[in-house]
Write a protein that holds these residues in place. Structure first.
Motif, PDB file in Angstrom:
ATOM      1  N   SER A 134      -6.813 -14.100  24.643  1.00  0.00           N
ATOM      2  CA  SER A 134      -7.586 -12.901  24.324  1.00  0.00           C
ATOM      3  C   SER A 134      -8.661 -13.276  23.305  1.00  0.00           C
ATOM      4  N   THR A 135      -9.617 -12.406  23.108  1.00  0.00           N
ATOM      5  CA  THR A 135     -10.673 -12.683  22.134  1.00  0.00           C
ATOM      6  C   THR A 135     -10.090 -12.887  20.742  1.00  0.00           C
ATOM      7  N   GLU A 137      -7.092 -13.939  20.047  1.00  0.00           N
ATOM      8  CA  GLU A 137      -6.365 -15.216  20.054  1.00  0.00           C
ATOM      9  C   GLU A 137      -7.323 -16.397  19.955  1.00  0.00           C
ATOM     10  N   ARG A 181     -14.864 -16.276  31.432  1.00  0.00           N
ATOM     11  CA  ARG A 181     -14.700 -15.127  30.551  1.00  0.00           C
ATOM     12  C   ARG A 181     -15.929 -14.217  30.589  1.00  0.00           C
ATOM     13  N   ASP A 183     -16.277 -12.061  27.712  1.00  0.00           N
ATOM     14  CA  ASP A 183     -16.498 -11.701  26.309  1.00  0.00           C
ATOM     15  C   ASP A 183     -17.531 -12.635  25.684  1.00  0.00           C
TER      16      ASP A 183
END
Length: 347
Positions: A134-135, A137, A181, A183
């Motif tokens: 995740s962002t 993480e 990704r 993001d």
């Protein structure tokens, strides 16, 4: 004209020659706790005795599941500092300087129950499918790199190398093949590596150089070429890298029409291309076993330093032998003086 035994200086790092032992995993941790053992001590110190200018400790990981195998070194906790410091201190006695490669294997962490990566794409059909970070993480991972560098500085290393090559986590982020990704870390493929560089620099003394190893080209079908390798180096130099260690490949199954070379010096053109196009110092590596060839890489201006890998596995005194063959002066331990011709002995 510069040669293999010309001293080299970058920032506060002063090397007696241009010979580098590149990071090569020993897979020799005894208790799977990431702590350096007597094997590591003997292995690295013997190369210092053998005349190597710069020794780069093998891939050392920022968390347990970031290792290629459970038998790799780590710097995720303080108990791992002192055994590394012991190696550094002893190597210094023989005139060698010591760096350490900080890394995370990402999807290539073979013993991790669930490896992590920028995207949930396996290395190939035989490997585990990784969990996409995740962002938040990803940002936590940057901090893990920062803390590992903090511990490396406490251990007394002379330089830090960040591993952005060979298909490991940073490479996975900056390769379009493995980063899908949406993001901020997908929109800018070099952001993860750049954030790590900046975090590392925040923990390092101002005069300590930061080295980064990158794969200048990929050999997988659809992989990037040297033009992208140059762009990566430019972005990472802007982020704070002082010296690049130029390798290639490592990201996936090798394409039928794009395999690596098997001839001596096959990666040297990549080092020269990045040196010339990025205006940065570079380490060349790749089958530079013969002293005459390694010396020519320096003399011809292809690279500033040369890494001697497998040849130094076979001969920890490679540098001393090279001095004899090239008729260059070198420091020899006093215990070994009787074994060397007087014309190469430094006063």
């Amino acid at each position: 004209m510069e040669n293999l035994f010309t001293p080299y200086e970058i920032k506060g790092l002063k090397l007696k020659n241009r010979i580098v032992l590149p990071p090569m995993c020993q897979y020799s941790v005894d208790k799977k706790d990431g702590v350096a053992t007597d094997w590591h001590f003997i292995h690295y110190v013997s190369r210092a005795v053998g005349g190597t200018g710069l020794i780069i400790i093998e891939m050392t990981d920022v968390e347990p599941d970031g290792r290629i195998s459970d038998y790799d070194l780590g710097l995720w906790c303080d108990k791992q500092i002192e055994p590394l410091k012991r190696i550094v201190d002893e190597c210094h006695k023989y005139g060698a300087k010591v760096a350490i490669q900080i890394a995370h294997a990402g999807r290539k962490a073979e013993d991790a129950k669930v490896p992590v990566a920028p995207s949930a794409i396996a290395y190939d059909d035989t490997w585990k499918i990784p969990k996409a970070l995740s962002t938040d993480e990803v940002k936590e991972m940057v901090n893990k790199f920062r803390m590992a560098v903090n511990r490396a500085v406490k251990a007394g290393f002379d330089a830090i190398e960040i591993h952005g090559a060979h298909g490991y986590l940073i490479h996975q982020f900056h390769s379009p093949l493995t980063n899908k990704r949406t993001d901020e870390y997908g929109k800018d493929l070099t952001k993860f590596g750049s954030d790590i560089i900046k975090a590392a620099k925040s923990e390092m003394p101002k005069d300590m150089p930061l080295i980064m190893r990158i794969s200048a080209v990929e050999y997988v079908e659809g992989g990037y070429g040297i033009e992208t390798g140059i762009k990566l180096a430019k972005a990472y130099k802007e982020a704070g890298v002082d010296l690049f260690h130029i390798s290639s490949g490592g990201e996936g199954p090798i394409a039928a029409n794009g395999g690596p070379g098997d001839h001596a010096g096959y990666q040297v053109p990549f080092a020269r291309a990045i040196k010339e196009n990025v205006d940065v110092d570079v380490i060349a590596v790749g089958k530079l076993d013969e002293p005459e060839l390694a010396n020519a890489v320096i003399g011809n201006g292809d690279a500033d330093l040369v890494a001697i890998g497998r040849a130094m596995f076979r001969n920890p005194y490679w540098a001393l032998d090279a001095a004899i063959k090239l008729n260059k002066k070198i420091q020899v331990p006093k215990q070994y003086l009787r074994g060397f011709p007087k014309n190469i002995l430094e006063e």
